[in-house]
Design a protein around this motif. Structure first.
Motif, PDB file in Angstrom:
ATOM      1  N   ALA A 146     -15.164 -33.215 -13.901  1.00  0.00           N
ATOM      2  CA  ALA A 146     -14.894 -31.769 -13.935  1.00  0.00           C
ATOM      3  C   ALA A 146     -14.557 -31.212 -12.547  1.00  0.00           C
ATOM      4  N   GLY A 147     -15.219 -31.758 -11.524  1.00  0.00           N
ATOM      5  CA  GLY A 147     -14.986 -31.292 -10.152  1.00  0.00           C
ATOM      6  C   GLY A 147     -13.543 -31.535  -9.719  1.00  0.00           C
ATOM      7  N   PHE A 148     -13.061 -32.730 -10.019  1.00  0.00           N
ATOM      8  CA  PHE A 148     -11.681 -33.076  -9.654  1.00  0.00           C
ATOM      9  C   PHE A 148     -10.693 -32.214 -10.446  1.00  0.00           C
ATOM     10  N   ILE A 149     -10.996 -32.035 -11.736  1.00  0.00           N
ATOM     11  CA  ILE A 149     -10.104 -31.229 -12.578  1.00  0.00           C
ATOM     12  C   ILE A 149     -10.026 -29.804 -12.048  1.00  0.00           C
ATOM     13  N   TRP A 150     -11.172 -29.249 -11.673  1.00  0.00           N
ATOM     14  CA  TRP A 150     -11.201 -27.863 -11.171  1.00  0.00           C
ATOM     15  C   TRP A 150     -10.383 -27.746  -9.867  1.00  0.00           C
ATOM     16  N   LYS A 151     -10.600 -28.727  -8.982  1.00  0.00           N
ATOM     17  CA  LYS A 151      -9.929 -28.699  -7.672  1.00  0.00           C
ATOM     18  C   LYS A 151      -8.405 -28.794  -7.834  1.00  0.00           C
ATOM     19  N   GLN A 152      -7.977 -29.738  -8.667  1.00  0.00           N
ATOM     20  CA  GLN A 152      -6.532 -29.919  -8.828  1.00  0.00           C
ATOM     21  C   GLN A 152      -5.911 -28.745  -9.602  1.00  0.00           C
ATOM     22  N   SER A 153      -6.693 -28.164 -10.552  1.00  0.00           N
ATOM     23  CA  SER A 153      -6.181 -27.030 -11.322  1.00  0.00           C
ATOM     24  C   SER A 153      -5.937 -25.819 -10.410  1.00  0.00           C
ATOM     25  N   LYS A 154      -6.823 -25.673  -9.435  1.00  0.00           N
ATOM     26  CA  LYS A 154      -6.689 -24.558  -8.492  1.00  0.00           C
ATOM     27  C   LYS A 154      -5.377 -24.698  -7.700  1.00  0.00           C
ATOM     28  N   ARG A 155      -5.118 -25.926  -7.245  1.00  0.00           N
ATOM     29  CA  ARG A 155      -3.863 -26.175  -6.495  1.00  0.00           C
ATOM     30  C   ARG A 155      -2.647 -26.004  -7.406  1.00  0.00           C
ATOM     31  N   TYR A 156      -2.828 -26.418  -8.649  1.00  0.00           N
ATOM     32  CA  TYR A 156      -1.732 -26.278  -9.621  1.00  0.00           C
ATOM     33  C   TYR A 156      -1.423 -24.789  -9.855  1.00  0.00           C
ATOM     34  N   ASP A 157      -2.474 -23.981  -9.980  1.00  0.00           N
ATOM     35  CA  ASP A 157      -2.279 -22.534 -10.182  1.00  0.00           C
ATOM     36  C   ASP A 157      -1.546 -21.907  -8.984  1.00  0.00           C
ATOM     37  N   ASP A 158      -1.919 -22.333  -7.780  1.00  0.00           N
ATOM     38  CA  ASP A 158      -1.243 -21.828  -6.563  1.00  0.00           C
ATOM     39  C   ASP A 158       0.248 -22.171  -6.612  1.00  0.00           C
ATOM     40  N   LEU A 159       0.507 -23.384  -7.080  1.00  0.00           N
ATOM     41  CA  LEU A 159       1.881 -23.877  -7.168  1.00  0.00           C
ATOM     42  C   LEU A 159       2.694 -23.066  -8.181  1.00  0.00           C
ATOM     43  N   VAL A 160       2.092 -22.806  -9.323  1.00  0.00           N
ATOM     44  CA  VAL A 160       2.770 -22.033 -10.371  1.00  0.00           C
ATOM     45  C   VAL A 160       3.060 -20.609  -9.872  1.00  0.00           C
ATOM     46  N   ARG A 161       2.085 -20.052  -9.140  1.00  0.00           N
ATOM     47  CA  ARG A 161       2.274 -18.707  -8.573  1.00  0.00           C
ATOM     48  C   ARG A 161       3.450 -18.707  -7.585  1.00  0.00           C
ATOM     49  N   ALA A 162       3.524 -19.752  -6.766  1.00  0.00           N
ATOM     50  CA  ALA A 162       4.617 -19.857  -5.787  1.00  0.00           C
ATOM     51  C   ALA A 162       5.963 -20.006  -6.498  1.00  0.00           C
ATOM     52  N   ALA A 163       5.962 -20.735  -7.617  1.00  0.00           N
ATOM     53  CA  ALA A 163       7.212 -20.928  -8.393  1.00  0.00           C
ATOM     54  C   ALA A 163       7.666 -19.595  -8.985  1.00  0.00           C
ATOM     55  N   ARG A 164       6.703 -18.843  -9.500  1.00  0.00           N
ATOM     56  CA  ARG A 164       7.024 -17.538 -10.109  1.00  0.00           C
ATOM     57  C   ARG A 164       7.616 -16.607  -9.042  1.00  0.00           C
ATOM     58  N   SER A 165       7.011 -16.646  -7.875  1.00  0.00           N
ATOM     59  CA  SER A 165       7.469 -15.808  -6.774  1.00  0.00           C
ATOM     60  C   SER A 165       8.898 -16.195  -6.339  1.00  0.00           C
ATOM     61  N   LEU A 166       9.170 -17.492  -6.340  1.00  0.00           N
ATOM     62  CA  LEU A 166      10.511 -17.970  -5.975  1.00  0.00           C
ATOM     63  C   LEU A 166      11.535 -17.509  -7.017  1.00  0.00           C
ATOM     64  N   LYS A 167      11.174 -17.632  -8.296  1.00  0.00           N
ATOM     65  CA  LYS A 167      12.099 -17.231  -9.368  1.00  0.00           C
ATOM     66  C   LYS A 167      12.405 -15.731  -9.281  1.00  0.00           C
ATOM     67  N   PHE A 168      11.379 -14.956  -8.984  1.00  0.00           N
ATOM     68  CA  PHE A 168      11.567 -13.501  -8.841  1.00  0.00           C
ATOM     69  C   PHE A 168      12.540 -13.205  -7.699  1.00  0.00           C
ATOM     70  N   GLU A 169      12.363 -13.917  -6.595  1.00  0.00           N
ATOM     71  CA  GLU A 169      13.180 -13.685  -5.403  1.00  0.00           C
ATOM     72  C   GLU A 169      14.643 -14.095  -5.659  1.00  0.00           C
ATOM     73  N   ILE A 170      14.837 -15.207  -6.378  1.00  0.00           N
ATOM     74  CA  ILE A 170      16.201 -15.658  -6.704  1.00  0.00           C
ATOM     75  C   ILE A 170      16.871 -14.621  -7.619  1.00  0.00           C
ATOM     76  N   ASN A 171      16.102 -14.147  -8.568  1.00  0.00           N
ATOM     77  CA  ASN A 171      16.630 -13.168  -9.531  1.00  0.00           C
ATOM     78  C   ASN A 171      17.015 -11.855  -8.863  1.00  0.00           C
ATOM     79  N   ARG A 172      16.349 -11.560  -7.740  1.00  0.00           N
ATOM     80  CA  ARG A 172      16.582 -10.304  -7.027  1.00  0.00           C
ATOM     81  C   ARG A 172      17.908 -10.312  -6.255  1.00  0.00           C
ATOM     82  N   ILE A 173      18.412 -11.526  -5.951  1.00  0.00           N
ATOM     83  CA  ILE A 173      19.645 -11.628  -5.155  1.00  0.00           C
ATOM     84  C   ILE A 173      20.783 -10.954  -5.907  1.00  0.00           C
TER      85      ILE A 173
END
Lengths: 111, 189
Positions: B161-188
């Protein structure tokens, strides 16, 4: 004339590289460093050549594998010396190539 | 685009020439007629040629943006499958095949990331480039979390569970960064 020695990790070592230590399972970074990378590097160092390491063809790499193999090389021979004698090739994954160079530069091996 | 413009101008000139030669009341025998003819050309250029060029350019840019956003979405799906496969393996020992499969997914993700990075750079929008760099950095962090020293091994590694939680947190950060990138591309624009 300077020697160019080529190591293809997938062909000469394993197409499924593992994790950091031998205790982590087969084809570890430690095993690769001790049996292939270090001897090949010492050979080109002696002959004044260049070592080319081809990363293509493998399933993929764990960062612990790269960190152990290339971090150990950098720690033992020095980042600048290693960077001047080694060439990393990867047409399949540019980021893994950058990660290897970054590992050598930062001497990233964890104790 | 220049070729299209040359062809349109050429065809237009050819027909105007024909009109001038064939139709008697369009004889160019005075300054007033030349001005009228210039007005006619200007009218055609403003009503047909320029809108066609502008629409075509906007369509190209829109298509490029949509394709880039789609590529980021595809990359996210590939990363989702890494996260999902790890979560499903809770309390189980990792097999050699599963280890290979995870590192292979990272290899494909890294390769895809390089392509996206190149395309974003080619657009030249500073904010998008910055967001793309952030996304790439988050991908590297996720890769290091999953396959680094505290991460997966070929043998004797139980996904807890510890490993799953740790990697999920990094995964969530990654998804947030992807969403932010898509928003920025769409804004061009």
């Amino acid at each position: 004339m300077s020697t160019v020695k080529l190591i293809s990790i997938a062909k000469d070592f394993s197409d499924a590289p593992g994790a950091r230590y031998r205790s982590d399972g087969p084809a570890s970074g430690q095993e690769f460093f001790e049996t292939m990378l270090k001897p090949a590097y010492k050979e080109v160092l002696k002959e004044g050549g260049v070592l080319v390491v081809d990363l293509d063809g493998a399933y993929g790499y764990a960062t612990s594998f790269i960190s152990e193999a290339f971090g150990s090389l950098s720690k033992e021979f020095g980042p600048q010396e290693v960077l001047s004698r080694i060439e990393i090739i990867s047409t399949e994954d540019e980021l893994v190539k950058n990660f290897v160079i970054e590992t050598i530069t930062n001497n990233d091996k964890k104790a | 685009m220049n070729n299209t413009l040359s062809i349109v101008t050429g065809v237009l000139g050819f027909f105007l020439g024909l009109i001038v030669v064939r139709v008697p009341y369009l004889k160019l025998d005075s300054a007033v007629n030349i001005i009228d003819l210039a007005n006619l050309v200007a009218l055609i250029v403003f009503t047909i040629v320029i809108p066609v060029i502008l629409t075509s350019r906007l369509d190209n840019k829109k298509n490029h943006k949509e394709l880039l956003i789609l590529e980021v979405t595809v990359l996210c799906e590939s990363l989702f499958s890494i996260n999902e496969s790890i979560v499903k393996m809770n309390d189980n020992a990792l097999t050699r095949e599963q280890f290979n499969s995870i590192v292979n997914l990272f290899k494909r993700a890294n390769s895809h990331m390089s392509q996206i990075s190149e395309e974003v750079s080619s657009i030249g929008d500073e904010k998008s480039i910055e967001k793309c760099k952030n996304f790439q950095e988050r991908l590297k962090t996720y890769w290091e979390t999953v396959t680094g020293d505290d991460g997966i091994k070929v043998e004797n590694f139980i996904i807890n569970a510890g490993f799953i939680w740790k990697q999920s947190k990094r995964y969530d950060d990654l998804v947030r960064a992807a969403r932010s990138l898509k928003f920025e591309i769409n804004r061009i624009v």
